[in-house]
Structure formats: C-alpha cells, structure tokens
Write an enzyme that holds these catalytic residues in place. Structure first.
Site, PDB file in Angstrom:
ATOM      1  N   SER A  81      -3.984   0.693 -18.205  1.00  0.00           N
ATOM      2  CA  SER A  81      -5.023   0.682 -17.162  1.00  0.00           C
ATOM      3  C   SER A  81      -4.942   1.973 -16.348  1.00  0.00           C
ATOM      4  CB  SER A  81      -4.821  -0.509 -16.218  1.00  0.00           C
ATOM      5  OG  SER A  81      -5.439  -1.656 -16.748  1.00  0.00           O
ATOM      6  N   LYS A  93       6.233  -4.299 -10.844  1.00  0.00           N
ATOM      7  CA  LYS A  93       5.952  -3.870 -12.215  1.00  0.00           C
ATOM      8  C   LYS A  93       5.547  -2.393 -12.250  1.00  0.00           C
ATOM      9  CE  LYS A  93       3.718  -7.128 -14.141  1.00  0.00           C
ATOM     10  NZ  LYS A  93       2.640  -8.028 -14.550  1.00  0.00           N
ATOM     11  N   LYS A 124      -3.428  -2.315  -7.496  1.00  0.00           N
ATOM     12  CA  LYS A 124      -3.944  -2.649  -8.827  1.00  0.00           C
ATOM     13  C   LYS A 124      -3.450  -4.004  -9.267  1.00  0.00           C
ATOM     14  CE  LYS A 124      -5.607  -0.794 -12.796  1.00  0.00           C
ATOM     15  NZ  LYS A 124      -6.415  -2.011 -12.833  1.00  0.00           N
ATOM     16  N   HIS A 169       0.820  -1.211   0.000  1.00  0.00           N
ATOM     17  CA  HIS A 169       0.000   0.000   0.000  1.00  0.00           C
ATOM     18  C   HIS A 169       0.855   1.263   0.000  1.00  0.00           C
ATOM     19  CE1 HIS A 169      -2.897  -3.008   1.762  1.00  0.00           C
ATOM     20  NE2 HIS A 169      -3.597  -2.479   0.776  1.00  0.00           N
ATOM     21  N   HIS A 170       2.109   1.170  -0.452  1.00  0.00           N
ATOM     22  CA  HIS A 170       2.946   2.380  -0.435  1.00  0.00           C
ATOM     23  C   HIS A 170       2.415   3.412  -1.427  1.00  0.00           C
ATOM     24  CE1 HIS A 170       4.566   0.413  -3.969  1.00  0.00           C
ATOM     25  NE2 HIS A 170       5.185   1.522  -4.299  1.00  0.00           N
ATOM     26  N   ARG A 171       1.649   2.944  -2.397  1.00  0.00           N
ATOM     27  CA  ARG A 171       0.907   3.839  -3.296  1.00  0.00           C
ATOM     28  C   ARG A 171      -0.519   3.297  -3.361  1.00  0.00           C
ATOM     29  NH1 ARG A 171       4.654   7.032  -3.717  1.00  0.00           N
ATOM     30  NH2 ARG A 171       6.351   6.992  -5.224  1.00  0.00           N
ATOM     31  N   LYS A 176      -3.714  -8.687  -6.722  1.00  0.00           N
ATOM     32  CA  LYS A 176      -4.141  -9.716  -7.686  1.00  0.00           C
ATOM     33  C   LYS A 176      -5.314 -10.466  -7.096  1.00  0.00           C
ATOM     34  CE  LYS A 176      -2.733 -11.191 -11.755  1.00  0.00           C
ATOM     35  NZ  LYS A 176      -2.019 -10.396 -12.759  1.00  0.00           N
ATOM     36  N   ASP A 203       6.834   3.335 -13.421  1.00  0.00           N
ATOM     37  CA  ASP A 203       6.376   4.583 -12.787  1.00  0.00           C
ATOM     38  C   ASP A 203       4.863   4.770 -12.865  1.00  0.00           C
ATOM     39  OD1 ASP A 203       8.789   5.559 -11.799  1.00  0.00           O
ATOM     40  OD2 ASP A 203       9.361   6.343 -13.763  1.00  0.00           O
TER      41      ASP A 203
HETATM   42  P1  NAD Z   1      -5.807 -15.407 -21.823  1.00  0.00           P
HETATM   43  O1  NAD Z   1      -6.707 -16.208 -20.978  1.00  0.00           O
HETATM   44  O2  NAD Z   1      -6.381 -14.381 -22.729  1.00  0.00           O
HETATM   45  O3  NAD Z   1      -4.890 -16.364 -22.716  1.00  0.00           O
HETATM   46  C1  NAD Z   1      -4.137 -17.408 -22.187  1.00  0.00           C
HETATM   47  C2  NAD Z   1      -3.629 -18.261 -23.344  1.00  0.00           C
HETATM   48  O4  NAD Z   1      -2.754 -19.280 -22.843  1.00  0.00           O
HETATM   49  C3  NAD Z   1      -4.750 -18.983 -24.114  1.00  0.00           C
HETATM   50  O5  NAD Z   1      -4.464 -18.940 -25.498  1.00  0.00           O
HETATM   51  C4  NAD Z   1      -4.638 -20.411 -23.591  1.00  0.00           C
HETATM   52  O6  NAD Z   1      -5.141 -21.345 -24.526  1.00  0.00           O
HETATM   53  C5  NAD Z   1      -3.147 -20.508 -23.429  1.00  0.00           C
HETATM   54  N1  NAD Z   1      -2.716 -21.625 -22.578  1.00  0.00           N
HETATM   55  C6  NAD Z   1      -3.239 -22.046 -21.401  1.00  0.00           C
HETATM   56  N2  NAD Z   1      -2.569 -23.122 -20.969  1.00  0.00           N
HETATM   57  C7  NAD Z   1      -1.618 -23.388 -21.895  1.00  0.00           C
HETATM   58  C8  NAD Z   1      -0.625 -24.376 -22.030  1.00  0.00           C
HETATM   59  N3  NAD Z   1      -0.463 -25.328 -21.113  1.00  0.00           N
HETATM   60  N4  NAD Z   1       0.205 -24.335 -23.122  1.00  0.00           N
HETATM   61  C9  NAD Z   1       0.047 -23.385 -24.056  1.00  0.00           C
HETATM   62  N5  NAD Z   1      -0.875 -22.423 -23.982  1.00  0.00           N
HETATM   63  C10 NAD Z   1      -1.701 -22.428 -22.920  1.00  0.00           C
HETATM   64  O7  NAD Z   1      -4.753 -14.734 -20.799  1.00  0.00           O
HETATM   65  P2  NAD Z   1      -3.828 -13.473 -21.054  1.00  0.00           P
HETATM   66  O8  NAD Z   1      -4.524 -12.280 -20.509  1.00  0.00           O
HETATM   67  O9  NAD Z   1      -3.324 -13.478 -22.449  1.00  0.00           O
HETATM   68  O10 NAD Z   1      -2.627 -13.790 -20.034  1.00  0.00           O
HETATM   69  C11 NAD Z   1      -1.493 -14.569 -20.415  1.00  0.00           C
HETATM   70  C12 NAD Z   1      -0.341 -14.285 -19.458  1.00  0.00           C
HETATM   71  O11 NAD Z   1      -0.036 -12.885 -19.509  1.00  0.00           O
HETATM   72  C13 NAD Z   1      -0.608 -14.587 -17.984  1.00  0.00           C
HETATM   73  O12 NAD Z   1       0.597 -14.996 -17.384  1.00  0.00           O
HETATM   74  C14 NAD Z   1      -1.029 -13.245 -17.427  1.00  0.00           C
HETATM   75  O13 NAD Z   1      -0.814 -13.151 -16.029  1.00  0.00           O
HETATM   76  C15 NAD Z   1      -0.070 -12.344 -18.194  1.00  0.00           C
HETATM   77  N6  NAD Z   1      -0.487 -10.936 -18.268  1.00  0.00           N
HETATM   78  C16 NAD Z   1      -1.698 -10.573 -18.793  1.00  0.00           C
HETATM   79  C17 NAD Z   1      -2.029  -9.226 -18.889  1.00  0.00           C
HETATM   80  C18 NAD Z   1      -3.299  -8.760 -19.545  1.00  0.00           C
HETATM   81  O14 NAD Z   1      -3.442  -7.543 -19.736  1.00  0.00           O
HETATM   82  N7  NAD Z   1      -4.203  -9.618 -19.916  1.00  0.00           N
HETATM   83  C19 NAD Z   1      -1.141  -8.256 -18.399  1.00  0.00           C
HETATM   84  C20 NAD Z   1       0.086  -8.660 -17.869  1.00  0.00           C
HETATM   85  C21 NAD Z   1       0.398 -10.003 -17.816  1.00  0.00           C
END
Ligand code: NAD
Length: 472
Positions: free
Chosen positions: A363, A94, A70, A64-66, A106, A99
């Site tokens: 975001s 992140k 999110k 909660h430093h900021r 989460k 910044d």
């Molecule tokens: P999503 O649900 O839209 O897509 C996930 C994808 O991974 C799908 O295509 C799914 O079929 C595939 N998948 C699942 N299990 C798998 C496996 N065993 N082998 C291969 N593919 C597999 O999710 P997303 O939002 O694209 O998130 C993907 C990653 O990115 C996660 O680690 C998430 O934490 C990270 N992330 C997402 C965001 C965002 O804005 N959505 C931001 C930062 C980080």
C-alpha cells in the site's frame, strides 16, 4: 476455570506492556505511544430498497507520529469501537516494524456485506466516505484507508471516486486510498501482497535451522504440512504461495461455510474454483468435511495459519493445538493466555504485527506511485535492458561463447512494476524478520518473536516522539 478477557484492545495492550517492560522508556512516553489519538463514530442513513437503514461506522487514528495514518476498512457485523481502536494500534506497530513511514488507523462499518446488493454496498461506502471527508478522517496526507475483512478493491475504487468528487482538480486525490484496482491507480501485486508477505515471512522463519530444531522441525518449507483458516484475500493467497512457491502441502482449509481436511494435500487452484462454483468449501473432491469447523485449528500439522478473525486460538483450545508453528496472517488471532500455553509447549509464533505487514508495505508503494503519477519501472526499464544487453554481449565477446538464447532473454529483461513491487516486498519481509530475531537473540530477557517485534516497534516510535517533541 479462568475467564479470559477477549477484548482486542485489552489483548493488544497486554502485548504492548509485556514488551515495554524490557525497554528503558519513560512511562509517560509509553502511555502516549499506546493511546489512541482520535476516534470518529458516525451513524448515517442509507436508502435500501424502499426503506431507510441507519448504519454505525468508525474510523480510529491511533498515532500521528508519522503522517498520513493508514489502515484498512472492515465490513462486519462484529465491528465495534474497541475493535477498531485495537486494530488501529496494531497498524501503528506494524508500520514501525516494516519501516513504513505511516501512523496506524482503522475503520469499519457494522454490517454483514453478504446481506446487501452491490448497489446498496456502493451507496453505503460512498456515504461513509462522505462522512470521513466532512471530519477530515480521509486524505492523501492525513488518513489513507485500504481493504480489510469484508472489503476489496471494489470498495476502494468507490472511496477514491467519492473523494475525487468532493475535491475537484485535486492532483493527488488517488492517493487518498490504497488497494484500488490497477486500472484505477492501484498497483500490480497489491491484491496478493498480504498473502505473499505471509509466505516470505514463514519462509524466512524456516531458514533458521536452530530455531526449527527447537520446535522439532527440519529447515526449509518443502513438504511441510500446513492448515489455513480463512479462504478470503489473505488466506487464499497465503495458501497459494505456500503451495506453489514453498512446495508445502496444504492439508486443511476453512472459511465461514465450513472446514475440509485431506492429509495428502489439497489443490488450492481447484479449491478456489470449487468455492466459486458451489459457494462453499464443503464436499471438495478427495477431502473430508469436518463436522465441527473449529476442529480445523486442532489438526495435526506443522504450520497453522489463522487468516480469518481475531480470538481464534484461546484458552479454550490452546492445549489442543498440535501445530509446531503458528503463523498469524490474521490480526489478533491468538489471545495472551493461549500464547502462554503455546510458548510453554515450545510452539514458534510468528506474530501478526510482522507477518501480515505485506499489505501495508505494498500500500505504501501504491501511495508513492499515486503521488509520483507514474508507474514504477516506466523510466528505467528500457535503459536497464540496453545496459544489461551491452554487458552480456561484451562478456560473450570476451569468453568467445554465447549465452543460451532463453537465459539471455531472462537476464536482459528490464523490471516491470510487478517485479519491483515483489522484490521490495520480499526485501522488506526478510530484513524485518532479521531485525526482530536479532532483537530477541541480543536480549537476555525477551523469549518470543511477538515481544521482540513490539520492542522493535516501540523503540522506533519512541525515538520519533522524542525527536518531534510535544506541541505546544
Ligand atoms: P476477507 O474478507 O477477504 O476473508 C475473510 C475470510 O475469513 C473469508 O474466507 C471468510 O469466509 C473467513 N471467515 C470468516 N469467519 C470465519 C470463521 N468463523 N471461521 C473460518 N473462516 C471464517 O478478509 P481478509 O482481507 O482476507 O482478512 C483476513 C484477516 O487478515 C483479517 O484479520 C484482516 O484484518 C487481516 N489482514 C488483512 C489484510 C489485507 O490486505 N486484506 C492485511 C493485513 C491483515
């Protein structure tokens, strides 16, 4: 054979400790930065058809430093408390790296969204939101969720609407969640922001000839062979921008349904259509299905982009990874022991806490838009057009020549929201990469980008804590 600890909380903790060793920061303060401040665990019933099902959900607020804190909401059968806490910690680091003035959080519900109908998912999402509201784990100034694995703008709209129903008349209600549809207070460019940020980050890494020489690659992205694991929001958009804007050749893609390979390159647009039509990536024209989807990670390529899940590059397969650059679009895809092996092989790892920060960056823009109650560019677009047109006309008179009509139109066009968002994201990703790289180069002991990124983050968070003091 050494047994590897795949607990993501342990992984993040080890990454933190590795960086902290290079910093002159008091142990107590480091302990505070690392600790997860609060976790809410909830079990709630939802009527599914003619039966009741009890769901398990969490929301972790790491720091909660900021404020607000999110972080995304994940729907997956594998979600658990440790994972949510680790992902919340990654969010804190992140945000500091790019910044964005938020602490990390989460959330998640333990369920496989593919097993439920849309109306069931809506009821589950609304009930989970109501639980978060009861305990103060959501709100525009306290805790602001976003999409993650298994969720999208559809769920974010349900969350916003539920929050609004509980807070009638709240003028800032829309800012309680980001990643909403544009028609529901979302922002242009959020859906593709993480993938676009991944592209900007990789492009920045490929602009440094010295760094590339060290890994045996030439400068520039054009023609580089890329493999992408995951074809959801992040994987699809990363592949799209790397192909369309980076002129890379995407030679392998996988998702939960399987993996395909074509050394001559895949059309991402056609693959997306194929995925919608056939509900699988397999049997795509011109590509070979891989009999073991895990093989995808081991394909001969220049850049490997894990964009699905954590713990994908581990002690078990690290030696067989042939990519020269691992670009972590997913959270936590590489374990510490795998990382040691890759670094010894001279692989450049672009770390998650930097590379996938495009999502939270945009975001932040969406949150600001919701609080200002106005679309970016609305006030200045026309004014800028008039000013630029006047400048261009004066220039034409001075040089006694006219600009070609097409160029004149392009130069004189005032910025739309999407232009402002994309340029803000691009600037953020470029300057954050440079800060991390400079930190690594200035330090005599830090040898990899992840440790440098953590060092950047920890220093910023430590400064905030020192300035704030400790209550009471
Ligand atoms: P999503 O649900 O839209 O897509 C996930 C994808 O991974 C799908 O295509 C799914 O079929 C595939 N998948 C699942 N299990 C798998 C496996 N065993 N082998 C291969 N593919 C597999 O999710 P997303 O939002 O694209 O998130 C993907 C990653 O990115 C996660 O680690 C998430 O934490 C990270 N992330 C997402 C965001 C965002 O804005 N959505 C931001 C930062 C980080």
């Amino acid at each position: 054979m050494v047994k590897e600890n795949l607990n993501l909380n342990e992984v993040v903790s080890r990454q933190f400790d590795k960086a902290a060793r290079h910093l002159d920061i008091h142990q107590g303060l480091l302990h505070q930065i690392k600790s997860c401040n609060a976790v809410y665990f909830v079990q709630f019933p939802v009527k599914i058809g003619n039966r009741y099902e009890v769901f398990r959900g969490w929301r972790a607020e790491h720091s909660h430093h900021r404020k607000p804190v999110k972080g995304g909401i994940r729907y997956s059968e594998m979600v658990n408390q440790e994972e949510v806490m680790a992902l919340a910690a990654l969010m804190t680091y992140k945000c500091a790296v790019v910044d964005v003035p938020f602490g990390g959080a989460k959330g998640g519900i333990q369920l496989d969204p593919r097993k439920y109908k849309e109306e069931d998912l809506e009821r589950i999402t609304r009930r989970y939101t109501a639980e978060l509201i009861q305990k103060g784990f959501i709100g525009p100034g306290t805790d602001v969720p976003a999409p993650d694995l298994g969720t999208s703008e559809r769920e974010m709209a349900w969350i916003a609407d539920t929050y609004d129903a509980f807070h009638p008349g709240g003028i800032n209600n829309l800012a309680c969640v980001t990643g909403k549809p544009v028609s529901q207070g979302g922002i242009h460019g959020r859906k593709e922001a993480t993938g676009r940020g991944v592209f900007y980050g990789i492009r920045e890494a490929f602009s440094n000839a010295d760094d590339l020489k060290r890994v045996g690659l030439s400068q520039g992205l054009a023609g580089k062979r890329v493999v992408v694991q995951g074809f959801g929001n992040v994987g699809y958009h990363s592949a799209k921008f790397l192909a369309e804007q980076g002129e890379c050749k995407i030679i392998g893609v996988s998702d939960i349904t399987g993996a395909i390979h074509n050394p001559d390159g895949l059309s991402i647009a056609k693959l997306a259509q194929h995925r919608v039509r056939h509900k699988t990536l397999l049997n795509f024209s011109g590509a070979r299905n891989l009999s073991r989807p895990e093989e995808l990670l081991e394909l001969d390529c220049d850049v490997l982009v894990p964009a699905a899940l954590e713990n994908q590059i581990t002690l078990a397969n690290a030696k067989r990874i042939r990519a020269r650059v691992v670009a972590e679009a997913a959270n936590g895809p590489t374990t510490p022991l795998a990382e040691e092996i890759l670094l010894k092989k001279g692989v450049l790892i672009i770390p998650d806490i930097y590379l996938n920060a495009g999502g939270v960056t945009v975001s932040y823009f969406e949150w600001g838009k919701n609080l200002s109650h106005m679309r970016y560019g609305r006030m200045q677009k026309r004014l800028e057009e008039i000013q630029t047109r006047t400048l261009l006309q004066s220039t034409e008179e001075l040089i006694q020549r006219n600009f070609p009509a097409q160029i004149l139109e392009r130069l004189a066009k005032g910025p739309d929201e999407i232009d402002i968002v994309n340029s803000g994201l691009e600037g953020t990703m470029i300057s954050a990469y440079r800060e991390i790289r400079d930190t690594m180069r200035r330090s005599r002991s830090i040898e990899d980008l992840r440790t440098a990124a953590y060092a950047v983050a920890i220093k910023k968070i430590a400064r905030a804590y020192v300035e704030l003091g400790v209550f009471p």
